[in-house]
Design an enzyme around this catalytic site. Structure first.
Site, PDB file in Angstrom:
ATOM      1  N   GLU A 105      -5.484  -8.685  -1.328  1.00 45.85           N
ATOM      2  CA  GLU A 105      -5.685  -7.981   0.321  1.00 45.85           C
ATOM      3  C   GLU A 105      -7.850  -7.899  -0.406  1.00 45.85           C
ATOM      4  O   GLU A 105      -7.529  -6.949  -0.762  1.00 45.85           O
ATOM      5  CB  GLU A 105      -5.606  -7.250   1.036  1.00 45.85           C
ATOM      6  CG  GLU A 105      -4.271  -7.463   1.690  1.00 45.85           C
ATOM      7  CD  GLU A 105      -3.535  -6.321   2.350  1.00 45.85           C
ATOM      8  OE1 GLU A 105      -5.009  -5.122   3.027  1.00 45.85           O
ATOM      9  OE2 GLU A 105      -2.196  -5.890   2.114  1.00 45.85           O
TER      10      GLU A 105
ATOM     11  N   GLU B 280       0.754  -1.277  -0.253  1.00 47.98           N
ATOM     12  CA  GLU B 280       0.322  -0.317   0.211  1.00 47.98           C
ATOM     13  C   GLU B 280       0.652   1.256  -0.002  1.00 47.98           C
ATOM     14  O   GLU B 280       0.967   2.143   0.762  1.00 47.98           O
ATOM     15  CB  GLU B 280      -1.483   0.216   0.910  1.00 47.98           C
ATOM     16  CG  GLU B 280      -1.983  -1.342   1.238  1.00 47.98           C
ATOM     17  CD  GLU B 280      -3.369  -0.987   2.338  1.00 47.98           C
ATOM     18  OE1 GLU B 280      -2.654  -0.573   2.736  1.00 47.98           O
ATOM     19  OE2 GLU B 280      -4.350  -1.813   1.966  1.00 47.98           O
TER      20      GLU B 280
HETATM   21  C1  BG6 Z   1      -4.402  -2.430   4.868  1.00 44.44           C
HETATM   22  C2  BG6 Z   1      -2.663  -3.449   5.482  1.00 44.44           C
HETATM   23  O1  BG6 Z   1      -4.400  -1.212   5.010  1.00 44.44           O
HETATM   24  O2  BG6 Z   1      -5.832  -3.212   5.279  1.00 44.44           O
HETATM   25  C3  BG6 Z   1      -2.941  -4.560   6.617  1.00 44.44           C
HETATM   26  O3  BG6 Z   1      -2.441  -3.673   4.034  1.00 44.44           O
HETATM   27  C4  BG6 Z   1      -4.360  -3.865   7.213  1.00 44.44           C
HETATM   28  O4  BG6 Z   1      -1.567  -4.868   6.505  1.00 44.44           O
HETATM   29  C5  BG6 Z   1      -5.326  -4.405   6.412  1.00 44.44           C
HETATM   30  O5  BG6 Z   1      -4.361  -5.200   8.454  1.00 44.44           O
HETATM   31  C6  BG6 Z   1      -7.432  -4.374   6.906  1.00 44.44           C
HETATM   32  O6  BG6 Z   1      -7.090  -3.207   7.897  1.00 44.44           O
HETATM   33  P1  BG6 Z   1      -7.001  -3.159   9.411  1.00 44.44           P
HETATM   34  O7  BG6 Z   1      -7.392  -1.985   9.740  1.00 44.44           O
HETATM   35  O8  BG6 Z   1      -8.433  -3.263   9.438  1.00 44.44           O
HETATM   36  O9  BG6 Z   1      -6.060  -3.926   9.613  1.00 44.44           O
END
Ligand code: BG6
Length: 478
Positions: free
Chosen positions: A376, A182
């Protein structure tokens, strides 16, 4: 019901990050990282945005990365569970500070290198492709204290050495790489994305874009090294994705939405097209920003562009050109967004928009014409273990099903998609809040926000569902 069948060899799996899973924060010679000084609770946000008072963990604070879910010691058990679900790929990140504990060490730390060797062997034993992010939010803390992290051009050199070291070491085991997780996060959570710390009176924007330039150069150098050392590997970039919608069809709203998207696409435009776009040059000029470049930087960026576009997708965003409407920006989200009245929200207020995934994928493919990799996606939710000892996470299944359908639609639209690694296949520490109760997994981990729990693993209902999705190559989503 039979849905769309995904292409042969599609990489189904999950994605995790070192700092959110491994724990063992000082074991095996690892050095402290930025994330190791990010506590849960009220101080986390200030630190994440670059306001750091202490470079040491503070007595009385709770630091979730120190133990996380103890993946460092339990990875064999966890990988066996991923294999049971039929994973074709696991996206992990290497902790820079396990390899170079201080970041500027002369020689790498053998115990750290060995740990990932063993981890990759375990994955390959089950036919699971490792997909490796070189930097996922954890900068060795010494580099922040001694050099100011990515503010400093020296980081390019240290990163290149780190990347080259791991390419050489894992060249026979890892064929999918990504440079910075990211990369656009640097603008939103600068300490998380780039280890940036600000003091009173700093020109934040200038610092951020100079640091961005350093990361972009470092990314090109990593692409160069990767292609030279592992000619049959693919190396991509990684964007925190999510299309921005105009709040209305008023041209000012439409233009503002385009500008907001460009704020993120700026990074990928450089990494994928190889040059600073015109709109960025105008933005720099109008904001009195001067990006200091070295001779050869532009050629480097042009020559060593990424092979594929990795991106995360949790939801879309919305914006407006009207200052009154902008007052309705939802709080608590990393990416500020005007509330979209057509969308539901997660328990953490994140908009849920499955179709937005199709829109985002199409936009990215139209723009870059390179294979995409959804690295993701998922629903952070509170899960409870029922009296029958099970976790009935039907809401998660529902979320994922809708997104996978839209992913299939995008493929039918002509988008070239390599794979899908959903976020947090096993519950892990939340990056934004540090909580454990914000769970994404198919596998439940017995641990709470304060660090209590047995760390025992438990298969949720979604575990069996995802297994069937993979088994049918996406045809059976029921
Ligand atoms: C992304 C990241 O921003 O979202 C992860 O690459 C992160 O590291 C994921 O865990 C989900 O966000 P959060 O804040 O719910 O963990």
């Amino acid at each position: 019901m039979t849905y769309f069948t995904f292409p042969e060899g599609f990489l189904w799996g999950g994605a995790i990050a070192a700092n959110q899973t491994e724990g063992a924060y000082l074991e095996g010679g690892k050095g402290l990282t930025t994330v190791d000084i990010m506590p849960t609770g009220k101080n986390r946000w200030a630190i994440a945005t670059g306001h750091v008072d202490s470079f040491k963990p503070i007595e009385g604070e709770y630091y979730p990365s120190h133990e996380a879910i103890d993946f460092y010691h339990r990875y064999k058990e966890d990988i066996a569970l991923f294999a049971e679900m039929g994973f074709k790929a696991l996206r992990i990140s290497i902790s820079w500070a396990r390899i170079f504990p201080n970041g500027d060490d002369e020689t790498p730390n053998e115990a750290g290198l060995q740990f990932y060797d063993d981890l990759f062997d375990e994955l390959l034993k089950f036919g699971i492709q490792p997909v490796v992010t070189i930097a996922h939010f954890d900068v060795p803390l010494h580099l922040v204290e001694a050099y100011g992290s990515w503010k400093n051009r020296k980081l390019v050199e240290f990163f290149e050495k780190y990347a080259t070291t791991i390419f050489k070491r894992y060249k026979d085991k890892v064929k999918y790489w990504m440079t910075f997780n990211e990369i656009n996060m640097l603008l939103h959570l600068p300490f998380v994305g780039a280890g940036l710390v600000f003091k009173e009176g700093d020109d934040k924007l200038q610092i951020q874009y100079q640091a961005a330039h350093h990361q972009l150069v470092a990314s090109s150098l990593a692409v160069k090294a990767c292609h030279e050392i592992i000619p049959d590997a693919k190396i991509g970039c990684m964007l925190a994705g999510g299309a921005t919608y105009p709040f209305t069809c008023h041209p000012d709203d439409v233009f503002r939405a385009m500008e907001k998207d460009r704020e993120s696409y700026f990074f990928i435009d450089v990494q994928s097209r190889g040059e600073y776009p015109g709109y960025a040059k105008r933005f720099f000029k109008e904001n009195n920003l001067t990006i200091k470049m070295e001779a050869g930087d532009e050629e480097l960026l042009k020559k060593y562009t990424v092979d594929y576009i990795g991106f995360s997708y949790y939801g879309s965003r919305a914006t407006s050109g009207d200052p009154e409407i902008l007052k309705q920006i939802t709080s608590g989200n990393v990416f500020a967004s005007v509330e979209n009245p057509y969308l539901e929200k997660s328990e953490w207020g994140w908009p849920i928009d499955a179709k937005g995934l199709r829109i985002t994928a199409n936009q990215l493919y139209d723009r870059y014409q390179k294979p995409l990799f959804i690295v993701e996606n998922g629903l952070g939710a509170v899960d409870t273990v029922s009296p029958d000892g099970e976790v009935h996470d039907d809401y998660r299944i529902e979320y994922l099903r809708k997104h996978i359908i839209q992913m299939g639609e995008a493929i039918q639209d002509g988008v070239e998609l390599i794979g899908y690694t959903s976020w947090g296949p096993i519950d892990l520490v939340s990056a934004s809040t540090g909580e454990m109760k914000k769970r994404y997994g198919y596998i439940y981990v017995d641990k709470d926000n304060e660090g209590n729990g047995s760390l025992q693993r438990l298969k949720k209902r979604s575990f069996y569902w995802y297994k069937q999705v993979i088994e049918s190559n996406g045809a059976n989503l029921d």
